[in-house]
Design a protein around this motif. Structure first.
Motif, PDB file in Angstrom:
ATOM      1  N   SER A   1       0.858  -1.099  -0.194  1.00  0.00           N
ATOM      2  CA  SER A   1      -0.113  -0.010  -0.041  1.00  0.00           C
ATOM      3  C   SER A   1       1.003   1.201   0.058  1.00  0.00           C
ATOM      4  O   SER A   1       2.114   1.100   0.300  1.00  0.00           O
ATOM      5  CB  SER A   1      -0.801  -0.002   1.107  1.00  0.00           C
ATOM      6  N   TYR A   2       0.268   2.432  -0.298  1.00  0.00           N
ATOM      7  CA  TYR A   2       1.068   3.465  -0.332  1.00  0.00           C
ATOM      8  C   TYR A   2       1.800   3.843   1.064  1.00  0.00           C
ATOM      9  O   TYR A   2       2.838   4.351   1.383  1.00  0.00           O
ATOM     10  CB  TYR A   2       0.318   4.743  -0.640  1.00  0.00           C
ATOM     11  N   ASP A   3       1.001   3.877   2.197  1.00  0.00           N
ATOM     12  CA  ASP A   3       1.395   3.953   3.472  1.00  0.00           C
ATOM     13  C   ASP A   3       2.413   3.029   3.825  1.00  0.00           C
ATOM     14  O   ASP A   3       3.494   3.544   4.505  1.00  0.00           O
ATOM     15  CB  ASP A   3       0.122   4.059   4.530  1.00  0.00           C
ATOM     16  N   GLU A   4       2.226   1.737   3.537  1.00  0.00           N
ATOM     17  CA  GLU A   4       3.454   0.748   3.879  1.00  0.00           C
ATOM     18  C   GLU A   4       4.667   1.122   3.200  1.00  0.00           C
ATOM     19  O   GLU A   4       5.701   1.071   3.626  1.00  0.00           O
ATOM     20  CB  GLU A   4       3.027  -0.673   3.484  1.00  0.00           C
ATOM     21  N   TYR A   5       4.453   1.734   1.731  1.00  0.00           N
ATOM     22  CA  TYR A   5       5.693   2.162   0.774  1.00  0.00           C
ATOM     23  C   TYR A   5       6.369   3.220   1.771  1.00  0.00           C
ATOM     24  O   TYR A   5       7.638   3.330   1.725  1.00  0.00           O
ATOM     25  CB  TYR A   5       5.143   2.376  -0.419  1.00  0.00           C
ATOM     26  N   VAL A   6       5.774   4.437   2.009  1.00  0.00           N
ATOM     27  CA  VAL A   6       6.369   5.540   2.709  1.00  0.00           C
ATOM     28  C   VAL A   6       6.976   5.011   3.788  1.00  0.00           C
ATOM     29  O   VAL A   6       8.089   5.412   4.062  1.00  0.00           O
ATOM     30  CB  VAL A   6       5.406   6.574   2.950  1.00  0.00           C
ATOM     31  N   LYS A   7       6.205   4.277   4.626  1.00  0.00           N
ATOM     32  CA  LYS A   7       6.994   3.779   5.956  1.00  0.00           C
ATOM     33  C   LYS A   7       8.351   3.089   5.627  1.00  0.00           C
ATOM     34  O   LYS A   7       9.144   3.380   6.345  1.00  0.00           O
ATOM     35  CB  LYS A   7       5.932   2.936   6.647  1.00  0.00           C
TER      36      LYS A   7
ATOM     37  N   ASP B   1       5.399  17.650   7.971  1.00  0.00           N
ATOM     38  CA  ASP B   1       3.999  17.757   8.161  1.00  0.00           C
ATOM     39  C   ASP B   1       3.534  19.257   7.953  1.00  0.00           C
ATOM     40  O   ASP B   1       2.389  19.309   8.011  1.00  0.00           O
ATOM     41  CB  ASP B   1       3.672  17.350   9.639  1.00  0.00           C
TER      42      ASP B   1
ATOM     43  N   SER C   1      -0.074  15.574   7.357  1.00  0.00           N
ATOM     44  CA  SER C   1      -0.816  14.331   7.372  1.00  0.00           C
ATOM     45  C   SER C   1      -2.187  14.151   7.870  1.00  0.00           C
ATOM     46  O   SER C   1      -3.020  13.052   7.555  1.00  0.00           O
ATOM     47  CB  SER C   1      -0.074  13.535   8.665  1.00  0.00           C
TER      48      SER C   1
ATOM     49  N   PRO D   1      -4.123  13.402   2.561  1.00  0.00           N
ATOM     50  CA  PRO D   1      -3.495  12.582   1.781  1.00  0.00           C
ATOM     51  C   PRO D   1      -2.782  13.549   0.859  1.00  0.00           C
ATOM     52  O   PRO D   1      -3.403  14.448   0.290  1.00  0.00           O
ATOM     53  CB  PRO D   1      -4.363  11.554   1.181  1.00  0.00           C
TER      54      PRO D   1
END
Length: 480
Positions: free
Chosen positions: A89-95, A190, A195, A198
């Motif tokens: 997912s995008y969030d997982e990728y960014v993390k 931020d 945050s 999106p």
């Protein structure tokens, strides 16, 4: 690198068209304002003498061997497609992307090795990415913990952890002018990509007019980081600001396609920043890319060479490989292609900023050093035709390209053949620049006497057999 759009805002030389596919050829900003500060004018004049510089994009992204920063930006997914193993997912990728900080340990980092190699190849200034759009700083900022000197980063334990300091000090000692690349947008902050919302594209993801306090926080953050760079890292000659969408809304040129995508006011107060920077670094060249006015001291076509000579200071930033960032097994341009590009740029009055990307281990690809050695061999015999020169009409005529000494007493004529490996022909005929009457003529790198005669507006040269040893480009030097 910077703004990635396909445009036709510059007419590009055909030999570079293939490298334009994923990057923007920056439009030359209309309304160029010549600096009036005598120290800046002097610095610009000196910078125009240098001709050949080193650009370095380097960050945590080198560990994945992907394009710098851009995979974080949703609007650029079409050409920076994320690999499934880096996050589903995008969030997982960014993390996971931001977690690269915890494994970044370029233990082979040795800026002296770089400086030695590029100096021999004729490079005379360096521009290093102190911070790209992803917000990871390669210097010891006090404004964020997302930095190479953070305890979260393994390399922070290395005595050379502040790589910006090490690079600037090393190259400065070797006589280079020092340039600090800095991204105005910061996708980790931020106060830029809030945050609460999106991100949709590269721009700020909230309305700064609606949330002025948050935008003011971002302005202070940017000001403070630039104050750190220009007050704590020794003499800096160039501040190279990227991310031209961060700009006052009134400066948008509706004729430029990518600028029409900017929907928000993103004024970070360049007058305040520029005044502070010049106080810290008197005479510094400031390059606020694509934002015309007093803070864009020279213009920066990207991955392209303008078709015609420009009357204002300019620099083409072009990669040695295909990518600005480190990519395993990248396709590096041949030494002949690099020299041809240099000649085409300087004949039109520009500088060539060639990008070389260090890998995750902290060193260049071995093939880079091979290229630099080959270039240095050519530069050893031809440098007098390159450095400290200026453009002269006709600039370019067929396979011939021209430069002149600043006093106008010497004209250099480069002969190239970008269709095949260069082999000097026994007989050459070329146009003489108007009002130039040569009294002597030599071919650089040849010890044998060269036969020549002037016929009208042309010169005919007969080259000795010794010409066979010349590679990449031949240089004829004429004196009044």
């Amino acid at each position: 690198m910077s703004i990635k759009f396909k445009t036709k805002s510059l007419v590009l030389s055909s030999t570079l068209m293939s490298s334009i596919l994923l990057s923007q050829a920056h439009n030359v900003s209309e309304g160029y304002q010549k600096p009036t500060d005598p120290l800046v004018v002097q610095n610009l004049e000196e910078w125009q003498d240098l001709k050949f510089g080193l650009f370095m994009h380097w960050g945590t992204y080198s560990q994945w061997g992907i394009v710098e920063s851009w995979s974080l930006c949703p609007e650029d997914e079409s050409w920076t497609q994320r690999k499934p193993e880096h996050g589903k997912s995008y969030d997982e990728y960014v993390k996971n992307y931001e977690n690269l900080q915890t494994t970044f340990n370029p233990t082979q980092f040795n800026p002296q090795k770089w400086a030695d190699a590029v100096k021999k190849a004729g490079m005379k200034y360096v521009v290093f990415t102190t911070k790209h759009h992803d917000g990871f700083t390669m210097f010891d900022t006090k404004e964020s913990d997302y930095k190479i000197t953070s305890v979260k980063t393994p390399f922070s334990k290395n005595p050379k952890a502040d790589v910006t300091k090490e690079i600037f000090n090393t190259f400065r000692k070797e006589g280079f002018k020092i340039g600090a690349y800095f991204s105005k947008p910061d996708w980790h902050s931020d106060d830029y990509w809030w945050s609460y919302f999106p991100p949709k594209d590269r721009n700020v993801n909230y309305d700064p007019k609606k949330y002025p306090e948050r935008w003011n926080n971002f302005k202070k953050f940017t000001f403070n980081q630039l104050n750190e760079i220009t007050s704590q890292y020794g003499k800096i000659d160039i501040l190279w600001l990227d991310g031209g969408w961060v700009r006052p809304f009134y400066t948008i040129d509706p004729k430029v396609e990518w600028q029409r995508t900017i929907k928000m006011e993103q004024d970070i107060d360049m007058d305040k920043i520029g005044t502070m920077v010049r106080k810290n670094q008197p005479g510094i060249i400031i390059v606020d890319r694509t934002v015309p006015g007093k803070w864009e001291n020279y213009v920066t076509p990207e991955q392209a060479v303008p078709e015609n000579a420009l009357s204002i200071p300019w620099e083409s930033c072009i990669t040695m490989g295909d990518s600005f960032s480190y990519v395993p097994n990248d396709h590096y341009k041949s030494s002949q292609k690099i020299i041809e590009t240099l000649v085409k740029i300087i004949s039109k009055g520009g500088n060539y900023l060639m990008n070389i990307a260090p890998g995750p281990n902290g060193d260049y690809d071995p093939i880079v050093y091979e290229r630099l050695k080959e270039i240095s061999n050519w530069m050893d015999q031809n440098q007098s035709a390159v450095f400290g020169t200026r453009a002269i009409a006709p600039y370019h005529d067929g396979n011939f390209y021209y430069t002149q000494s600043k006093d106008g007493n010497i004209v250099n004529v480069f002969h190239m053949d970008d269709s095949r490996e260069y082999k000097a022909s026994p007989n050459l005929t070329f146009t003489v620049p108007e009002s130039f009457d040569p009294q002597s003529l030599i071919v650089l790198g040849l010890s044998s006497k060269v036969q020549w005669m002037k016929k009208g507006h042309h010169i005919e040269v007969k080259l000795p057999e010794e010409r066979s040893k010349l590679k990449y480009a031949l240089v004829i030097q004429m004196k009044r």
